[in-house]
Design an enzyme around this catalytic site. Structure first.
Site, PDB file in Angstrom:
ATOM      1  N   LYS A  50       6.082 121.306  88.897  1.00 15.39           N
ATOM      2  CA  LYS A  50       6.487 122.689  88.752  1.00 15.39           C
ATOM      3  C   LYS A  50       5.745 123.608  89.725  1.00 15.39           C
ATOM      4  CE  LYS A  50       6.638 121.888  83.760  1.00 15.39           C
ATOM      5  NZ  LYS A  50       5.937 122.179  82.503  1.00 15.39           N
ATOM      6  N   ASP A 110      -3.689 117.634  96.752  1.00 20.34           N
ATOM      7  CA  ASP A 110      -5.090 117.327  96.452  1.00 20.34           C
ATOM      8  C   ASP A 110      -5.393 115.920  96.977  1.00 20.34           C
ATOM      9  OD1 ASP A 110      -7.228 116.208  94.484  1.00 20.34           O
ATOM     10  OD2 ASP A 110      -7.343 118.362  94.177  1.00 20.34           O
ATOM     11  N   LYS A 138      -5.925 120.510 100.354  1.00 20.83           N
ATOM     12  CA  LYS A 138      -7.359 120.195 100.223  1.00 20.83           C
ATOM     13  C   LYS A 138      -7.618 118.936 101.049  1.00 20.83           C
ATOM     14  CE  LYS A 138      -7.265 121.658  95.400  1.00 20.83           C
ATOM     15  NZ  LYS A 138      -7.631 121.240  94.037  1.00 20.83           N
ATOM     16  N   PHE A 159     -10.708 123.605  92.226  1.00 22.74           N
ATOM     17  CA  PHE A 159      -9.503 123.708  91.413  1.00 22.74           C
ATOM     18  C   PHE A 159      -9.027 125.157  91.368  1.00 22.74           C
ATOM     19  CE2 PHE A 159      -6.766 123.751  87.765  1.00 22.74           C
ATOM     20  CZ  PHE A 159      -6.114 122.540  87.879  1.00 22.74           C
ATOM     21  N   VAL A 160      -7.784 125.394  91.772  1.00 23.99           N
ATOM     22  CA  VAL A 160      -7.270 126.766  91.838  1.00 23.99           C
ATOM     23  C   VAL A 160      -6.076 126.958  90.899  1.00 23.99           C
ATOM     24  CG1 VAL A 160      -8.129 127.324  94.138  1.00 23.99           C
ATOM     25  CG2 VAL A 160      -5.940 126.159  93.925  1.00 23.99           C
ATOM     26  N   ASP A 166      -1.127 125.625  87.789  1.00 28.18           N
ATOM     27  CA  ASP A 166      -1.560 125.794  86.392  1.00 28.18           C
ATOM     28  C   ASP A 166      -2.921 125.169  86.113  1.00 28.18           C
ATOM     29  OD1 ASP A 166      -0.557 123.031  86.593  1.00 28.18           O
ATOM     30  OD2 ASP A 166      -0.958 122.999  84.441  1.00 28.18           O
ATOM     31  N   ARG A 172       0.370 129.994  85.715  1.00 36.22           N
ATOM     32  CA  ARG A 172       1.305 129.835  86.840  1.00 36.22           C
ATOM     33  C   ARG A 172       1.846 131.180  87.307  1.00 36.22           C
ATOM     34  NH1 ARG A 172       2.566 124.300  87.347  1.00 36.22           N
ATOM     35  NH2 ARG A 172       2.669 123.144  85.401  1.00 36.22           N
TER      36      ARG A 172
HETATM   37  P1  IMP Z   1      -2.375 115.087  94.098  1.00 35.92           P
HETATM   38  O1  IMP Z   1      -3.797 114.665  93.770  1.00 35.92           O
HETATM   39  O2  IMP Z   1      -2.264 115.579  95.511  1.00 35.92           O
HETATM   40  O3  IMP Z   1      -1.400 114.013  93.750  1.00 35.92           O
HETATM   41  O4  IMP Z   1      -2.066 116.313  93.142  1.00 35.92           O
HETATM   42  C1  IMP Z   1      -1.699 116.031  91.824  1.00 35.92           C
HETATM   43  C2  IMP Z   1      -1.301 117.239  91.076  1.00 35.92           C
HETATM   44  O5  IMP Z   1      -2.490 117.764  90.524  1.00 35.92           O
HETATM   45  C3  IMP Z   1      -0.679 118.391  91.835  1.00 35.92           C
HETATM   46  O6  IMP Z   1       0.701 118.271  92.014  1.00 35.92           O
HETATM   47  C4  IMP Z   1      -0.996 119.514  90.881  1.00 35.92           C
HETATM   48  O7  IMP Z   1      -0.079 119.495  89.803  1.00 35.92           O
HETATM   49  C5  IMP Z   1      -2.357 119.113  90.369  1.00 35.92           C
HETATM   50  N1  IMP Z   1      -3.437 119.800  91.094  1.00 35.92           N
HETATM   51  C6  IMP Z   1      -4.264 119.300  92.035  1.00 35.92           C
HETATM   52  N2  IMP Z   1      -5.151 120.232  92.430  1.00 35.92           N
HETATM   53  C7  IMP Z   1      -4.865 121.344  91.728  1.00 35.92           C
HETATM   54  C8  IMP Z   1      -5.409 122.667  91.695  1.00 35.92           C
HETATM   55  O8  IMP Z   1      -6.371 123.020  92.399  1.00 35.92           O
HETATM   56  N3  IMP Z   1      -4.827 123.538  90.837  1.00 35.92           N
HETATM   57  C9  IMP Z   1      -3.782 123.212  90.032  1.00 35.92           C
HETATM   58  N4  IMP Z   1      -3.235 121.993  90.031  1.00 35.92           N
HETATM   59  C10 IMP Z   1      -3.768 121.070  90.873  1.00 35.92           C
HETATM   60 MG    MG Z   2      -0.776 120.729  86.787  1.00 31.32          MG
END
Ligand code: IMP
Ligand code: MG
Length: 184
Positions: A50, A110, A138, A159-160, A166, A172
């Site tokens: 989302k 992330d 990141k 974490f933002v 969210d 959000r």
């Molecule tokens: P990934 O680690 O790149 O697969 O990110 C996984 C998911 O974690 C993202 O799609 C977000 O839903 C959530 N996420 C990662 N970092 C953040 C953040 O700083 N704020 C909010 N959600 C995050």
């Molecule tokens: Mg999330």
């Protein structure tokens, strides 16, 4: 953990990192770049739910080309007794992506696992091209090499919240990017 009583969530204190004006001007720049890079094309904006929604709603209005809009989602879930989290990919993309120029639009990258899982699925559909667009990247957190062509802001490991992102499904709708203030 967010404390939720019935329908009422209690907001934790938060502080500003990027304000709306700065975010708007970055999104306008990305929109201009995409408009130039995809001149004479009709790219498919494929939002990752989302977290993409606020960014994507703004970005699509800054792209001065015909575009099509579709969504996918990839949510973490625990598989059986296993400790490791698997990603479940869900797509209801109504149009064939074969031969299309696809822009995969995320709110935040992330570890990069989410976009990597989605990219792998998309590649099987043989689009003409796929590029990643994210509001927040990141880079020091990526687990694998990722080529992110369009990004709003690069951040360290933090974490933002806000602008679609969210914490326990809330924040959000904040019209800026911020961070939660940890309380002891
Ligand atoms: P990934 O680690 O790149 O697969 O990110 C996984 C998911 O974690 C993202 O799609 C977000 O839903 C959530 N996420 C990662 N970092 C953040 C953040 O700083 N704020 C909010 N959600 C995050
Ligand atoms: Mg999330």
């Amino acid at each position: 953990m967010q404390s939720v009583t019935g329908n009422k969530a209690i907001l934790k204190p938060f502080e500003l990192i990027y304000d709306q004006k700065l975010i708007n001007s970055r999104i306008a720049e990305i929109g201009r770049e995409i408009t130039n890079d995809y001149a004479n094309e009709t790219p498919v904006l494929l939002g990752v739910l989302k977290g993409c929604i606020v960014f994507l709603a703004d970005l699509m209005r800054c792209i001065k080309l015909p575009v099509e809009l579709e969504f996918v989602s990839a949510t973490s879930y625990r598989q059986g007794e296993k400790q490791s989290k698997e990603l479940k990919f869900e797509s209801s993309v109504a149009i064939p992506l074969k031969g299309r120029h696809v822009l995969l639009v995320e709110g935040v990258v992330d570890s990069g696992r989410t976009v990597s899982v989605i990219l792998k699925q998309l590649e099987q559909l043989k689009p003409a091209s796929i590029e990643i667009v994210t509001l927040i990247d990141k880079p020091t957190c990526h687990r694998n090499k990722l080529n992110i062509k369009y990004k709003g802001f690069s951040m360290k490991n933090e974490f933002v919240i806000g602008y679609g992102l969210d914490n326990t499904q809330i924040y959000r709708n904040l019209p800026f990017i911020g961070r939660l203030i940890e309380q002891n």
